[in-house]
Design a protein around this motif. Structure first.
Motif, PDB file in Angstrom:
ATOM      1  N   ALA A  69     -17.288  -8.926  16.885  1.00  0.00           N
ATOM      2  CA  ALA A  69     -16.706  -9.430  15.645  1.00  0.00           C
ATOM      3  C   ALA A  69     -15.266  -8.966  15.486  1.00  0.00           C
ATOM      4  O   ALA A  69     -14.391  -9.728  15.073  1.00  0.00           O
ATOM      5  N   ALA A  70     -15.020  -7.707  15.827  1.00  0.00           N
ATOM      6  CA  ALA A  70     -13.667  -7.173  15.706  1.00  0.00           C
ATOM      7  C   ALA A  70     -12.707  -7.884  16.646  1.00  0.00           C
ATOM      8  O   ALA A  70     -11.553  -8.153  16.297  1.00  0.00           O
ATOM      9  N   LEU A  71     -13.165  -8.202  17.858  1.00  0.00           N
ATOM     10  CA  LEU A  71     -12.313  -8.915  18.805  1.00  0.00           C
ATOM     11  C   LEU A  71     -11.962 -10.300  18.273  1.00  0.00           C
ATOM     12  O   LEU A  71     -10.808 -10.739  18.336  1.00  0.00           O
ATOM     13  N   LEU A  72     -12.954 -11.000  17.741  1.00  0.00           N
ATOM     14  CA  LEU A  72     -12.722 -12.352  17.243  1.00  0.00           C
ATOM     15  C   LEU A  72     -11.747 -12.367  16.073  1.00  0.00           C
ATOM     16  O   LEU A  72     -10.989 -13.319  15.899  1.00  0.00           O
ATOM     17  N   CYS A  73     -11.769 -11.324  15.271  1.00  0.00           N
ATOM     18  CA  CYS A  73     -10.973 -11.332  14.049  1.00  0.00           C
ATOM     19  C   CYS A  73      -9.736 -10.441  14.102  1.00  0.00           C
ATOM     20  O   CYS A  73      -8.984 -10.373  13.143  1.00  0.00           O
ATOM     21  N   TYR A 152     -10.686 -15.537  26.542  1.00  0.00           N
ATOM     22  CA  TYR A 152     -12.028 -16.096  26.731  1.00  0.00           C
ATOM     23  C   TYR A 152     -13.063 -14.979  26.793  1.00  0.00           C
ATOM     24  O   TYR A 152     -12.809 -13.902  27.342  1.00  0.00           O
ATOM     25  N   LYS A 153     -14.238 -15.259  26.240  1.00  0.00           N
ATOM     26  CA  LYS A 153     -15.354 -14.321  26.346  1.00  0.00           C
ATOM     27  C   LYS A 153     -15.995 -14.463  27.720  1.00  0.00           C
ATOM     28  O   LYS A 153     -15.757 -15.437  28.432  1.00  0.00           O
ATOM     29  N   PRO A 154     -16.820 -13.495  28.145  1.00  0.00           N
ATOM     30  CA  PRO A 154     -17.452 -13.576  29.466  1.00  0.00           C
ATOM     31  C   PRO A 154     -18.254 -14.848  29.708  1.00  0.00           C
ATOM     32  O   PRO A 154     -18.390 -15.285  30.849  1.00  0.00           O
ATOM     33  N   VAL A 158     -14.058 -19.667  24.100  1.00  0.00           N
ATOM     34  CA  VAL A 158     -12.810 -19.090  23.601  1.00  0.00           C
ATOM     35  C   VAL A 158     -13.093 -18.072  22.503  1.00  0.00           C
ATOM     36  O   VAL A 158     -13.800 -18.363  21.530  1.00  0.00           O
ATOM     37  N   ALA A 159     -12.547 -16.879  22.656  1.00  0.00           N
ATOM     38  CA  ALA A 159     -12.667 -15.866  21.609  1.00  0.00           C
ATOM     39  C   ALA A 159     -11.570 -16.029  20.578  1.00  0.00           C
ATOM     40  O   ALA A 159     -11.804 -15.926  19.374  1.00  0.00           O
ATOM     41  N   LYS A 160     -10.354 -16.289  21.029  1.00  0.00           N
ATOM     42  CA  LYS A 160      -9.246 -16.497  20.114  1.00  0.00           C
ATOM     43  C   LYS A 160      -8.075 -17.108  20.862  1.00  0.00           C
ATOM     44  O   LYS A 160      -7.943 -16.959  22.075  1.00  0.00           O
ATOM     45  N   SER A 161      -7.228 -17.820  20.134  1.00  0.00           N
ATOM     46  CA  SER A 161      -6.054 -18.449  20.727  1.00  0.00           C
ATOM     47  C   SER A 161      -4.901 -18.352  19.739  1.00  0.00           C
ATOM     48  O   SER A 161      -5.059 -18.694  18.565  1.00  0.00           O
ATOM     49  N   VAL A 162      -3.763 -17.846  20.195  1.00  0.00           N
ATOM     50  CA  VAL A 162      -2.604 -17.637  19.339  1.00  0.00           C
ATOM     51  C   VAL A 162      -1.397 -18.305  19.965  1.00  0.00           C
ATOM     52  O   VAL A 162      -1.072 -18.049  21.133  1.00  0.00           O
ATOM     53  N   ARG A 163      -0.713 -19.174  19.207  1.00  0.00           N
ATOM     54  CA  ARG A 163       0.475 -19.882  19.697  1.00  0.00           C
ATOM     55  C   ARG A 163       1.656 -19.564  18.795  1.00  0.00           C
ATOM     56  O   ARG A 163       1.564 -19.692  17.574  1.00  0.00           O
ATOM     57  N   LYS A 164       2.771 -19.147  19.414  1.00  0.00           N
ATOM     58  CA  LYS A 164       3.927 -18.705  18.656  1.00  0.00           C
ATOM     59  C   LYS A 164       5.221 -19.280  19.223  1.00  0.00           C
ATOM     60  O   LYS A 164       5.350 -19.460  20.440  1.00  0.00           O
ATOM     61  N   PRO A 188     -18.818  -5.936  24.659  1.00  0.00           N
ATOM     62  CA  PRO A 188     -19.675  -5.877  25.846  1.00  0.00           C
ATOM     63  C   PRO A 188     -18.869  -5.928  27.136  1.00  0.00           C
ATOM     64  O   PRO A 188     -17.766  -6.487  27.181  1.00  0.00           O
ATOM     65  N   GLN A 189     -19.424  -5.339  28.196  1.00  0.00           N
ATOM     66  CA  GLN A 189     -18.743  -5.378  29.479  1.00  0.00           C
ATOM     67  C   GLN A 189     -18.755  -6.791  30.057  1.00  0.00           C
ATOM     68  O   GLN A 189     -19.570  -7.622  29.687  1.00  0.00           O
ATOM     69  N   GLY A 190     -17.834  -7.048  30.949  1.00  0.00           N
ATOM     70  CA  GLY A 190     -17.705  -8.364  31.567  1.00  0.00           C
ATOM     71  C   GLY A 190     -16.246  -8.749  31.685  1.00  0.00           C
ATOM     72  O   GLY A 190     -15.357  -8.025  31.245  1.00  0.00           O
ATOM     73  N   ALA A 191     -15.991  -9.893  32.296  1.00  0.00           N
ATOM     74  CA  ALA A 191     -14.630 -10.375  32.494  1.00  0.00           C
ATOM     75  C   ALA A 191     -14.195 -11.210  31.294  1.00  0.00           C
ATOM     76  O   ALA A 191     -14.889 -12.130  30.885  1.00  0.00           O
ATOM     77  N   TYR A 192     -13.051 -10.881  30.746  1.00  0.00           N
ATOM     78  CA  TYR A 192     -12.455 -11.625  29.640  1.00  0.00           C
ATOM     79  C   TYR A 192     -11.161 -12.282  30.144  1.00  0.00           C
ATOM     80  O   TYR A 192     -10.091 -11.680  30.071  1.00  0.00           O
ATOM     81  N   PRO A 193     -11.241 -13.488  30.672  1.00  0.00           N
ATOM     82  CA  PRO A 193     -10.033 -14.149  31.173  1.00  0.00           C
ATOM     83  C   PRO A 193      -9.025 -14.366  30.050  1.00  0.00           C
ATOM     84  O   PRO A 193      -9.395 -14.662  28.914  1.00  0.00           O
ATOM     85  N   VAL A 194      -7.763 -14.202  30.383  1.00  0.00           N
ATOM     86  CA  VAL A 194      -6.685 -14.456  29.430  1.00  0.00           C
ATOM     87  C   VAL A 194      -5.717 -15.453  30.056  1.00  0.00           C
ATOM     88  O   VAL A 194      -5.252 -15.252  31.178  1.00  0.00           O
TER      89      VAL A 194
END
Length: 242
Positions: A69-73, A152-154, A158-164, A188-194
């Motif tokens: 939840a903290a990651l998403l927000c 991205y989550k494992p 998509v966990a979150k996307s920010v455009r500036k 949680p452990q795992g790969a979070y692609p960015v």
């Protein structure tokens, strides 16, 4: 598993999803804006879901759910500064291209990298970029440059996307930019692609990818290891994400 247990997990998942969807849009209609959430609400909702999906382990479940939840927000900070003027960029481009400029605004160089190379739970990772765009000889106005970071989550969602915008006003030249991404404890452990994506005048011109690997530690917390990106794609190219 008993039917009521399945129903409880499904209900908790749907409830948290709805709450987090509200977090993602709070403060404006654009899903690409910095997320503005109520941390207390997100943490409680995430903790409830975490306890459910871990089979009743309230301690581990609360840590996992609250971390997600903290990651998403969490807010992703963005900074950019101009390190080469439009005139300097044009002069360098002319020097490398027999005195000619492109017809339209063109990407000269785009690189990204994470610092530091590894972080611990509760710390922040910074995605640094170098951006150089030259104004075209047929362009009547300066180019508008924007950069986007998508986490991205494992599971590939998509966990979150920010455009500036890279600059407050339209401008060519070279820029140094950074997205500061907080990685909360309990994720949680795992790969979070960015994926970082660059836009010029609203058109995608390049993207770069890195993988944020979350590795479980012996303690309650977790350790995050940042992997170096694969070989950069050429300017103007695109590739798909999970």
């Amino acid at each position: 598993m008993h039917v009521t247990q399945i129903s409880t997990r499904l209900f908790a998942s749907v409830t948290l999803t709805a709450m987090l969807a509200g977090c993602a849009t709070e403060g404006g209609p654009s899903p690409l804006a910095n997320l503005s959430c109520n941390p207390a609400i997100a943490a409680v909702a995430g903790g409830v879901l975490g306890a459910v999906v871990t089979g009743g382990n309230k301690v581990a479940g609360a840590a996992i759910g609250a971390g997600v939840a903290a990651l998403l927000c969490a807010a992703v900070d963005y900074e950019a500064k101009q390190i080469k003027t439009a005139q300097q960029a044009q002069a360098d481009y002319r020097s490398a291209h027999n005195g000619r400029l492109p017809d339209q605004a063109s990407l000269v160089k785009y690189t990204t990298s994470f610092t530091p190379s590894s972080i611990s739970a509760g710390d922040k990772a910074t995605l640094n970029s170098y951006i150089e765009v030259v104004k075209g000889r047929q362009d009547a106005t300066d180019p508008v440059i924007e950069e986007e970071a998508t986490i991205y989550k494992p599971d590939g969602s998509v966990a979150k996307s920010v455009r500036k915008p890279v600059a407050k006003t339209a401008s060519a030249g070279a820029f140094s930019s950074s997205f500061t991404i907080p990685m909360p404890q309990g994720v949680p452990q795992g790969a979070y692609p960015v994926k970082s994506t660059l836009y010029v005048n609203g058109t995608e011109v390049a993207e770069r990818k890195v993988a944020l690997q979350v590795v479980a530690s012996a303690s309650i917390g977790t350790t995050y290891a940042l992997l170096e990106p694969a070989s950069p794609s050429r300017p103007g190219s695109t590739s798909s994400m999970p």
